[in-house]
Each structure stands twice: as C-alpha cells, then as structure tokens.
Design an enzyme around this catalytic site. Structure first.
Site, PDB file in Angstrom:
ATOM      1  CD  GLU A 238      38.739  29.402  -4.213  1.00 33.32           C
ATOM      2  OE1 GLU A 238      38.411  29.884  -5.310  1.00 33.32           O
ATOM      3  OE2 GLU A 238      39.561  28.463  -4.105  1.00 33.32           O
TER       4      GLU A 238
ATOM      5  CB  CYS B 258      43.723  25.594  -5.098  1.00 30.29           C
ATOM      6  SG  CYS B 258      45.008  24.357  -5.236  1.00 30.29           S
TER       7      CYS B 258
ATOM      8  CD  GLU C  88      45.557  20.240 -11.044  1.00 29.79           C
ATOM      9  OE1 GLU C  88      46.045  19.141 -11.253  1.00 29.79           O
ATOM     10  OE2 GLU C  88      46.208  21.216 -10.633  1.00 29.79           O
TER      11      GLU C  88
ATOM     12  CE  LYS D 217      45.262  33.266 -20.570  1.00 27.46           C
ATOM     13  NZ  LYS D 217      45.810  34.202 -19.519  1.00 27.46           N
TER      14      LYS D 217
HETATM   15  N1  LIG Z   1      42.832  23.243  -7.957  1.00 31.09           N
HETATM   16  C1  LIG Z   1      44.029  23.776  -8.127  1.00 31.09           C
HETATM   17  O1  LIG Z   1      45.063  23.082  -8.248  1.00 31.09           O
HETATM   18  C2  LIG Z   1      44.161  25.272  -8.195  1.00 31.09           C
HETATM   19  C3  LIG Z   1      45.444  25.811  -8.187  1.00 31.09           C
HETATM   20  C4  LIG Z   1      45.567  27.205  -8.220  1.00 31.09           C
HETATM   21  C5  LIG Z   1      44.465  28.044  -8.288  1.00 31.09           C
HETATM   22  N2  LIG Z   1      43.240  27.486  -8.304  1.00 31.09           N
HETATM   23  C6  LIG Z   1      42.068  28.355  -8.333  1.00 31.09           C
HETATM   24  O2  LIG Z   1      42.292  29.451  -9.246  1.00 31.09           O
HETATM   25  C7  LIG Z   1      41.655  30.626  -8.762  1.00 31.09           C
HETATM   26  C8  LIG Z   1      42.639  31.764  -8.715  1.00 31.09           C
HETATM   27  O3  LIG Z   1      43.319  31.847  -9.942  1.00 31.09           O
HETATM   28  P1  LIG Z   1      42.842  32.895 -11.062  1.00 31.09           P
HETATM   29  O4  LIG Z   1      42.177  34.075 -10.430  1.00 31.09           O
HETATM   30  O5  LIG Z   1      43.975  33.123 -11.992  1.00 31.09           O
HETATM   31  O6  LIG Z   1      41.713  32.088 -11.822  1.00 31.09           O
HETATM   32  P2  LIG Z   1      40.953  32.582 -13.135  1.00 31.09           P
HETATM   33  O7  LIG Z   1      40.001  31.520 -13.439  1.00 31.09           O
HETATM   34  O8  LIG Z   1      40.463  33.985 -13.001  1.00 31.09           O
HETATM   35  O9  LIG Z   1      42.103  32.619 -14.281  1.00 31.09           O
HETATM   36  C9  LIG Z   1      42.887  31.504 -14.510  1.00 31.09           C
HETATM   37  C10 LIG Z   1      43.394  31.578 -15.932  1.00 31.09           C
HETATM   38  O10 LIG Z   1      42.291  31.447 -16.813  1.00 31.09           O
HETATM   39  C11 LIG Z   1      42.298  32.490 -17.779  1.00 31.09           C
HETATM   40  N3  LIG Z   1      40.921  32.739 -18.157  1.00 31.09           N
HETATM   41  C12 LIG Z   1      40.005  33.481 -17.501  1.00 31.09           C
HETATM   42  N4  LIG Z   1      38.813  33.456 -18.152  1.00 31.09           N
HETATM   43  C13 LIG Z   1      38.988  32.655 -19.253  1.00 31.09           C
HETATM   44  C14 LIG Z   1      38.160  32.243 -20.348  1.00 31.09           C
HETATM   45  N5  LIG Z   1      36.885  32.627 -20.426  1.00 31.09           N
HETATM   46  N6  LIG Z   1      38.693  31.436 -21.308  1.00 31.09           N
HETATM   47  C15 LIG Z   1      39.985  31.039 -21.234  1.00 31.09           C
HETATM   48  N7  LIG Z   1      40.828  31.409 -20.230  1.00 31.09           N
HETATM   49  C16 LIG Z   1      40.334  32.201 -19.252  1.00 31.09           C
HETATM   50  C17 LIG Z   1      42.981  33.634 -17.065  1.00 31.09           C
HETATM   51  O11 LIG Z   1      43.492  34.559 -17.986  1.00 31.09           O
HETATM   52  C18 LIG Z   1      44.069  32.883 -16.299  1.00 31.09           C
HETATM   53  O12 LIG Z   1      45.176  32.633 -17.137  1.00 31.09           O
HETATM   54  C19 LIG Z   1      41.126  30.260  -7.377  1.00 31.09           C
HETATM   55  O13 LIG Z   1      39.758  29.919  -7.487  1.00 31.09           O
HETATM   56  C20 LIG Z   1      41.904  29.018  -6.985  1.00 31.09           C
HETATM   57  O14 LIG Z   1      41.212  28.185  -6.089  1.00 31.09           O
HETATM   58  C21 LIG Z   1      43.050  26.114  -8.260  1.00 31.09           C
HETATM   59  O1  LIG Z   2      46.956  26.532  -5.553  1.00 31.94           O
HETATM   60  C1  LIG Z   2      46.945  25.303  -5.723  1.00 31.94           C
HETATM   61  C2  LIG Z   2      48.122  24.507  -5.564  1.00 31.94           C
HETATM   62  C3  LIG Z   2      48.348  23.441  -6.362  1.00 31.94           C
HETATM   63  C4  LIG Z   2      49.505  22.689  -6.164  1.00 31.94           C
HETATM   64  C5  LIG Z   2      49.871  21.691  -7.046  1.00 31.94           C
HETATM   65  O2  LIG Z   2      49.224  21.495  -8.182  1.00 31.94           O
HETATM   66  C6  LIG Z   2      51.008  20.818  -6.733  1.00 31.94           C
HETATM   67  O3  LIG Z   2      51.562  20.897  -5.607  1.00 31.94           O
HETATM   68  O4  LIG Z   2      51.374  20.049  -7.641  1.00 31.94           O
END
Ligand SMILES: NC(=O)c1ccc[n+]([C@@H]2O[C@H](COP(=O)([O-])OP(=O)(O)OC[C@H]3O[C@@H](n4cnc5c(N)ncnc54)[C@H](O)[C@@H]3O)[C@@H](O)[C@H]2O)c1
Ligand SMILES: O=C/C=C/C=C(\O)C(=O)O
Length: 485
Positions: free
Chosen positions: A389, A287, A253, A177
């Site tokens: 964040e 992130c 992640e 998803k």
């Molecule tokens: N560590 C990493 O590699 C990494 C990479 C990218 C983004 N992020 C983090 O993601 C966040 C931004 O992305 P976002 O706003 O899409 O995150 P989010 O957690 O709001 O949503 C991420 C995904 O999870 C789904 N989701 C939300 N609630 C859910 C639930 N209760 N059960 C199942 N699925 C659910 C959403 O529909 C979406 O597809 C930031 O905090 C960023 O730091 C981390």
């Molecule tokens: O927003 C977070 C970025 C993640 C990047 C990777 O997971 C990657 O470079 O493989």
C-alpha cells in the site's frame, strides 16, 4: 491564524497533558496547534471515568441515550465552520471534499447509529422440546463495556465518529485517541459533548502517539473491554499482540491495495472519471482508494491516455480555494514515504506516464507536502509497488484479456478491502463483484456508502465488519436466555 491549544477531555473536564507537541498545517508548514499529550495516569483516569459512567449510561432507555447522539450530530452541524476549518487545518484537504464528505459524515454517523439502536429487533426462537411443549430462546444484548477507540489521520472526524457513534449508541462508554497527526476535530467533538451535557466519563478524548504513549496505554489497559482500531495493517498486528494477554475483542479496519477492473464494454467516460476519483480523491489517502487498475486490452492504450489527462487536470491548490481538486499529503513525513515508492517504482522498471515527483509553485505551497498525481505502467505483478500500500495519489495500470485473468489479478493480494468493477454488462458486474475477495465491491461507482451495510475487509485489511446491525457484533455481548414454557 491563532495557534490552538488542544487538550485532553477526561471525566467531562479538559486537562493539560504532560507535554505538548506541535501540529503543522501540511498545506503551508504553519503551526496550527499545540497538542497536550496525555500521561499514562491520565489514560488511567479516563478509563476509570468511563468505567464509573458505564452503568448509568447503559441503563438509560435507548431513546434517551440516542437523544444525546442526535444532539452531538446537531452540535457538529451547528459548529460546521469550526469543524471544517479544524479538519482542513489538520489535513490540508480541499474545502470541497471536507465540506461534502468529512464533516457531514461526522453528523451522519451519529444519526445513523442512533436510528439503528432505536429500531433494533431482538433475535428469538420458539423451540420444540422433547416433552412436547416449547421453550423461548432470545438473545439479550448488553454493551461490551469500556471501549478503546484509536483512529487514523486520513478522514479524521469521519473515522473517529464511525467508531464513537455505535459504541455510545449501544450503551458503551469510550476512551478515544485520535491520530496525533489530526487531533483537532476530535477535540471539537469533546467541546460539543460538553455543550450538549453528555454525562461525564461517557466519552473521553486523550491525545498522544502509539508506542509508549496514549495509544499503547489504551491497548494494554486491563480495564478496557475491547479495541476498535482503524489504521495501518502493521499497527493492527501490534495492537493484537497488546490485547492478547486479556483475550479482548478487536475490530480492525486496516490497509488496502484495491483494484479497479475496467472491461472493454464499460461506459468509457464514466469509468475514466470514476477511476480518476478513486485514485486521486483525498490525495489518494483513503483506505478504499484504487492503487491497481486493470483494463481490458482493446481499450488499454486509450484508457491510459485518458487517465493521464484526468491526472494532469487536477488543481493542486490551496485548501480553501473551491477550485482546488487535490491538496497536499497529510505531512512531510508521509510524503517521504510516498516519494520512496515513486523512486522504488522506477527501480522496479515502471514507466512513469505522468507525475513522479514534487511540484514547485513559487509560493507558500512549496513549504507544504504537495506531490504530483502519478500513473505507472509496465511493472511486473511481483513488484513491491503492486503488492504494498502506498496511500498516495498514485496507481499502476496493466492490461488484461479475459474476465478470469482480471479476477485472478485483482485477487492476487494479501489485502482484501475494496474493489471497483466497470462494465455495462451487469450480469458480468454481479459475477465479477462476487468473485472479488474483498469486503466492499462497487459496480460502476466508488465510495458510494449506505451506513447500514457491512464495512470492513479480510486478510491484511482487517477483522470484523462495522456498519448497521453489523456493529452489534463488536459493540454488544449477547446473552441467550432460554425459558421453558
Ligand atoms: N480500512 C479502513 O477503513 C481504513 C480507514 C482509514 C485508514 N486506514 C489505513 O490507515 C493507514 C493510515 O492511517 P495512519 O497512518 O494513521 O495509521 P497508523 O496505524 O500509523 O495510526 C493509526 C492510529 O494508531 C495509533 N497507533 C500507532 N501505533 C500504535 C500502537 N502501537 N498502539 C496503539 N496505537 C497506535 C496512531 O497514533 C493513530 O492514532 C493506512 O494504512 C490506511 O489504509 C484504513
Ligand atoms: O479511509 C478509509 C475510509 C473509510 C470509510 C468508512 O469507514 C466509511 O465510509 O464509513
């Protein structure tokens, strides 16, 4: 631009959902797609299709299975312009970033894990036994099974394929998803999967939201064997609770509050350029982005002034304009979240060095989710804007005097994802990088990626590592076989 209809891909067929929701272009507010939200029954059908496809997919010789991954990579490159337009329409990100990072990494992820799967060694030991003879021990790895993939909106294709590629490479089948905010490139990938003849049910895409929608239907599904998730830390916590009854493995992640440490012996121009990129790239929606900058006191004032100049040089333009160096945030909803932190920072006593609000253009960009790149100073380390964040084009700069103080400041967080160290003294660079309580530490660089390396964080930044052989630990289950010789 015509309005797309983004459908679910279940058992090799595209299906309408129970309802549709609108996807708007964050650069101008225009409707770009109507997205078909999958029902619980459709998620159930996707899981059933993945379960049915699993034995044959897992039994394929690895070269045949990974040929499909190379074909998917070729398909992304063949339809590069379609993927580029879709990603930019969903996110508003500059064409320069999307064409150099997002789309190429979509293909690279498939190729990297195809290569890793083909060249895997097998862990084994010859064991001396009490009778003076030996035994052979070897770890025979099987796929985890049906894997639930849930991905975020900031690097949509990159992060979607960063999970789908290893899952498929190691013999799993997938119910995936994408974020409801950025559904387009995942749907295109499903089209490519159909074009290359990926066996039905191996890869399924369901659209929807989190709670009481496709996200939750996946995480609570009894026949899903594990969840790999990228997104907010709070969402990760919710998903952990959802999978707990089934005691299922998770690979998370999550968020970050990453620090950059700039020592007085740094290459000043390189550090300014590198920190500016790590703060403002992708409108601060990575992130790994830097939100906390610590600069050794002798160069502090000069660095603040130089970073201010870099922020004010950013071109907040139209996504398809090659001169654009910063696009809008991904949505008005996310802009409201970032603006709430810009207001909070002032309440917490910040000095706003530059930015702090919404730009005005006098054209269609005023309907977009643009925001000014922002730099703060003067906040106490206890401020919420230092601990939480923001996930936007904003950073705080504070001075430090000693290396020990810099390390303590950088590590004073519940997150543990990434850090960047800027110094020409590489003995110090190694020492400080190793002292960072993070999953990824860069020295005199940022977001430089080798896909064979461990990627992930600790604390609120996640569970586990993916990348290279490290992905084996989540996407396969080893059986240790011991044969008496
Ligand atoms: N560590 C990493 O590699 C990494 C990479 C990218 C983004 N992020 C983090 O993601 C966040 C931004 O992305 P976002 O706003 O899409 O995150 P989010 O957690 O709001 O949503 C991420 C995904 O999870 C789904 N989701 C939300 N609630 C859910 C639930 N209760 N059960 C199942 N699925 C659910 C959403 O529909 C979406 O597809 C930031 O905090 C960023 O730091 C981390
Ligand atoms: O927003 C977070 C970025 C993640 C990047 C990777 O997971 C990657 O470079 O493989």
């Amino acid at each position: 631009m015509s309005v797309k209809s983004l459908r679910n891909f279940i058992g090799g067929r595209f299906e309408d959902g129970i309802r549709t929701f609108d996807k708007l272009n964050p650069a101008n507010g225009e409707l770009v797609a109507r997205v078909h939200e999958a029902s619980r029954d459709q998620v159930n059908a996707a899981v059933a299709a993945a379960r049915q496809a699993l034995p044959a997919w897992a039994a394929l010789p690895v070269n045949q299975r990974t040929d499909y991954l190379y074909a998917l990579a070729d398909g992304i490159e063949r339809r590069f312009d379609d993927f580029l337009a879709a990603e930019i329409g969903d996110t508003g990100k500059p064409v320069g970033w999307a064409s150099q990072i997002d789309i190429p990494r979509g293909a690279a992820n498939f190729r990297a894990f195809a290569e890793i799967a083909r060249t895997l060694d097998m862990e084994s030991f010859m064991t001396d036994t009490p009778d003076g003879r030996q035994a052979l021990n070897y770890a025979y790895r099987k796929p985890l099974g049906v894997v639930g993939v849930i991905s975020p909106w900031n690097l949509p294709l990159l992060l979607f394929t960063w999970k789908v590629a290893p899952a498929l490479a190691f013999g799993n089948t997938v119910v995936a998803k994408p974020s409801e905010v950025t559904p387009s490139t995942a749907t295109l990938l499903a089209e490519v999967a159909a074009e290359v003849g990926l066996p039905a049910g191996v890869f399924n895409v369901v659209h929807g939201f989190g709670p009481n929608s496709a996200g939750e239907f996946i995480t609570t599904h009894p026949d899903i064997d594990g969840i790999t998730f990228t997104g907010e830390s709070a969402t990760g916590s919710t998903i952990m609770k959802a999978v707990a009854p089934g005691v299922k493995p998770v690979s998370f992640e999550l968020g970050g509050k990453n620090a950059a440490l700039v020592f007085e012996d740094a290459d000043f121009d390189a550090a300014v350029a590198g920190v500016a990129r790590s703060v403002f790239a992708n409108c601060g929606q990575v992130c790994l982005c830097t939100e906390r900058v610590y600069v050794q006191r002798p160069i502090y004032d000069r660095f603040v002034a130089a970073l201010k100049l870099e922020a004010e040089k950013l071109v907040l333009g139209r996504p398809m304009d090659s001169a654009t160096t910063m696009g809008p945030l991904v949505s008005h909803e996310h802009r409201e979240k970032v603006l709430s932190y810009l207001r909070l920072a002032v309440e917490e006593g910040a000095t706003v060095v530059t930015g702090g609000g919404v730009p005005t253009f006098g054209d269609e960009r005023d309907q977009g989710a643009y925001i000014q790149p922002t730099i703060w100073t003067g906040l106490p380390e206890t401020a919420r804007c230092i601990k939480e964040e923001v996930f936007g084009p904003v950073c705080h700069i504070a001075p430090f005097d000693t290396e020990e103080e810099a390390i303590r400041l950088a590590n004073d967080t519940h997150y543990g994802l990434a850090a960047a160290v800027w110094t020409t003294n590489l003995t110090r660079g190694h020492r400080v990088a190793q002292a960072m309580q993070v999953g990824l530490a860069w020295v005199n660089c940022w977001f430089l990626r080798d896909l064979r390396t461990p990627f992930g964080g600790s604390g609120l930044s996640g569970i586990g590592r993916e990348g290279g052989r490290h992905s084996l630990h989540f996407y396969t289950e080893p059986t240790n076989v011991c044969v008496k010789l």
